[in-house]
Design a protein around this motif. Sequence first.
Motif, mmCIF file in Angstrom:
data_model
loop_
_atom_site.group_PDB
_atom_site.id
_atom_site.type_symbol
_atom_site.label_atom_id
_atom_site.label_comp_id
_atom_site.label_asym_id
_atom_site.label_seq_id
_atom_site.Cartn_x
_atom_site.Cartn_y
_atom_site.Cartn_z
ATOM 1 N N GLU A 1 -7.901 34.509 -34.735
ATOM 2 C CA GLU A 1 -6.980 35.080 -33.662
ATOM 3 C C GLU A 1 -5.619 34.416 -33.907
ATOM 4 O OE1 GLU A 1 -6.933 34.466 -28.622
ATOM 5 O OE2 GLU A 1 -8.187 33.630 -29.734
ATOM 6 N N PHE A 2 -4.750 35.031 -33.914
ATOM 7 C CA PHE A 2 -3.165 35.015 -34.211
ATOM 8 C C PHE A 2 -2.382 35.188 -33.254
ATOM 9 C CE2 PHE A 2 -3.523 35.467 -39.210
ATOM 10 C CZ PHE A 2 -4.395 34.075 -39.302
ATOM 11 N N ARG A 3 -1.414 34.110 -32.712
ATOM 12 C CA ARG A 3 -0.297 34.515 -31.989
ATOM 13 C C ARG A 3 1.081 34.526 -32.753
ATOM 14 N NH1 ARG A 3 -4.062 31.944 -28.852
ATOM 15 N NH2 ARG A 3 -4.301 32.707 -26.556
ATOM 16 N N CYS A 4 1.469 35.510 -33.200
ATOM 17 C CA CYS A 4 2.620 35.540 -34.040
ATOM 18 C C CYS A 4 3.929 35.901 -33.490
ATOM 19 C CB CYS A 4 2.184 36.872 -35.277
ATOM 20 S SG CYS A 4 0.651 36.752 -35.871
ATOM 21 N N GLY A 5 4.769 35.365 -34.333
ATOM 22 C CA GLY A 5 6.262 35.618 -33.972
ATOM 23 C C GLY A 5 6.830 36.692 -34.658
ATOM 24 N N PRO A 6 8.326 36.877 -34.658
ATOM 25 C CA PRO A 6 9.140 37.988 -35.076
ATOM 26 C C PRO A 6 8.878 38.020 -36.818
ATOM 27 C CG PRO A 6 10.722 36.464 -34.487
ATOM 28 C CD PRO A 6 9.234 35.967 -33.859
ATOM 29 N N ALA A 7 8.739 37.016 -37.176
ATOM 30 C CA ALA A 7 8.645 37.006 -38.699
ATOM 31 C C ALA A 7 7.328 37.404 -39.624
ATOM 32 C CB ALA A 7 9.230 35.617 -39.572
ATOM 33 N N TYR A 8 6.366 37.609 -38.661
ATOM 34 C CA TYR A 8 5.038 37.715 -39.349
ATOM 35 C C TYR A 8 4.940 39.175 -39.859
ATOM 36 C CZ TYR A 8 -0.151 38.426 -39.346
ATOM 37 O OH TYR A 8 -1.467 38.689 -39.673
ATOM 38 N N ARG A 9 4.388 39.320 -41.283
ATOM 39 C CA ARG A 9 4.095 40.588 -41.728
ATOM 40 C C ARG A 9 3.203 40.161 -42.755
ATOM 41 N NH1 ARG A 9 8.188 44.166 -45.415
ATOM 42 N NH2 ARG A 9 6.973 46.028 -45.292
ATOM 43 N N THR A 10 2.162 41.249 -43.221
ATOM 44 C CA THR A 10 1.184 41.370 -44.441
ATOM 45 C C THR A 10 1.499 42.758 -44.918
ATOM 46 O OG1 THR A 10 -0.434 39.948 -43.436
ATOM 47 C CG2 THR A 10 -1.237 41.762 -44.542
ATOM 48 N N TRP A 11 1.526 42.622 -46.182
ATOM 49 C CA TRP A 11 1.359 43.811 -47.256
ATOM 50 C C TRP A 11 0.595 43.785 -48.311
ATOM 51 C CZ3 TRP A 11 2.969 45.302 -52.107
ATOM 52 C CH2 TRP A 11 3.388 46.654 -52.173
ATOM 53 N N ARG A 12 -0.380 44.805 -48.417
ATOM 54 C CA ARG A 12 -1.010 44.799 -49.480
ATOM 55 C C ARG A 12 -1.241 46.087 -50.097
ATOM 56 N NH1 ARG A 12 -4.792 41.966 -45.736
ATOM 57 N NH2 ARG A 12 -4.213 39.572 -46.021
ATOM 58 N N ALA A 13 -0.519 46.313 -51.402
ATOM 59 C CA ALA A 13 -0.618 47.857 -51.977
ATOM 60 C C ALA A 13 -1.737 48.280 -51.781
ATOM 61 C CB ALA A 13 0.005 47.468 -53.327
ATOM 62 N N GLN A 14 -2.799 47.661 -52.330
ATOM 63 C CA GLN A 14 -4.383 48.130 -52.500
ATOM 64 C C GLN A 14 -5.312 47.921 -51.563
ATOM 65 O OE1 GLN A 14 -4.516 50.670 -54.603
ATOM 66 N NE2 GLN A 14 -2.367 50.245 -55.298
ATOM 67 N N GLY A 15 -4.990 47.195 -50.563
ATOM 68 C CA GLY A 15 -5.705 46.640 -49.248
ATOM 69 C C GLY A 15 -6.596 45.732 -49.638
ATOM 70 N N THR A 16 -7.775 45.883 -49.382
ATOM 71 C CA THR A 16 -8.991 44.879 -49.672
ATOM 72 C C THR A 16 -10.165 45.462 -49.840
ATOM 73 O OG1 THR A 16 -9.540 44.560 -47.244
ATOM 74 C CG2 THR A 16 -7.716 42.938 -47.989
ATOM 75 N N GLU A 17 -11.075 44.744 -50.508
ATOM 76 C CA GLU A 17 -12.440 45.155 -50.790
ATOM 77 C C GLU A 17 -13.336 45.373 -49.680
ATOM 78 O OE1 GLU A 17 -14.056 43.003 -53.878
ATOM 79 O OE2 GLU A 17 -12.384 43.489 -55.495
ATOM 80 N N ASP A 18 -12.876 44.811 -48.412
ATOM 81 C CA ASP A 18 -13.673 44.773 -47.049
ATOM 82 C C ASP A 18 -13.042 45.932 -46.167
ATOM 83 O OD1 ASP A 18 -11.732 43.258 -46.400
ATOM 84 O OD2 ASP A 18 -13.043 41.264 -46.658
ATOM 85 N N TRP A 19 -13.625 45.874 -45.115
ATOM 86 C CA TRP A 19 -13.146 46.471 -43.925
ATOM 87 C C TRP A 19 -12.364 45.552 -43.009
ATOM 88 C CZ3 TRP A 19 -14.319 51.619 -42.231
ATOM 89 C CH2 TRP A 19 -15.218 52.548 -43.018
#
Length: 309
Positions: free
Chosen positions: A33-51
């Motif tokens: 569980e995350f409570r994120c501010g304005p700087a939060y970002r995730t980027w993965r070009a090929q995603g992950t091996e799970d769902w």
Amino acid sequence: MDGARKDMHYPAVATPDPTNTPHVTADFLAAGEFRCGPAYRTWRAQGTEDWLVIYTVAGAGRIVGRDGGAHRLAEGEAVLYEPGAHHDYSTDPDPGRWHLLWAHFQPRNTWLPWLRWPQFRPGTGLCRLPENESRKAVRGALSRMVRLSRRTHRMAEPLAVNALEEALLWMAEAVGGGEWLGLDPRVRAAIDLLTREVATPFRADAIARACGLSPSRLSHLFKRETGMSLQQAADQARVRQAKHLLAYTDLPIQDVAGACGFESAFYFSRRFRRATGNSPSAFRERMRGGRTGTGDGEDPAAHEPRLGD
């Protein structure tokens, strides 16, 4: 906390530039569980091996497809990433905060039909939960999943997985047209009563009173929305419970009848035979690997005509 901390390395860290966000592939389940501010970002070009499923509790997120198309993930919405799908999600600038629950998981085979969500982009599904019991149920199940995933006792992980399964079922109901959620609330209340109180003798007037309707009005509404009568629904719930008791307990037939709201073993056996084609005793033997058939001497209705004949 106000935003994503620098040491948050799973499932995401604050990355202002589109560089691959590190991650750990879940063996079965990893949740948080995350409570994120304005700087939060995730980027993965090929995603992950799970769902990966992400649910917005409050504030808003922003998901972006490989082609640049964007969607604001508002409160009560969830995104589901398939293995290998492009990940690009962040806190939406307005309101600049995002409270989310997430789970990386490897689905059981039986879950796969529930994961066919409407597609935002290939491999990326969206689910918007209506403002009713489903939203509350999903948030509760996912919060329970997170709490259990942090514990270390032997059954913590299986319990966390069960909580995730509950949330996915509610979301599958929502994206699948919401048959249950689309029912009139008074019909849902009647079904809840019928399934919860199977040991109580059936009385249409009592059920109608509990639902705030007259017996005739409830009967008409129930038939229109479910395609069956109150009596048929009651019998269905009772027979389902009787099957469970016959298969998994050694209760005598008379006691099974009483536990399922039938006035006598004779009446119970007639109803059970009509619904299943087997007497209660024959059903018990079949479930336990014994012989099949309906002509056993313990069945009070064995020599009576079946209802509806």
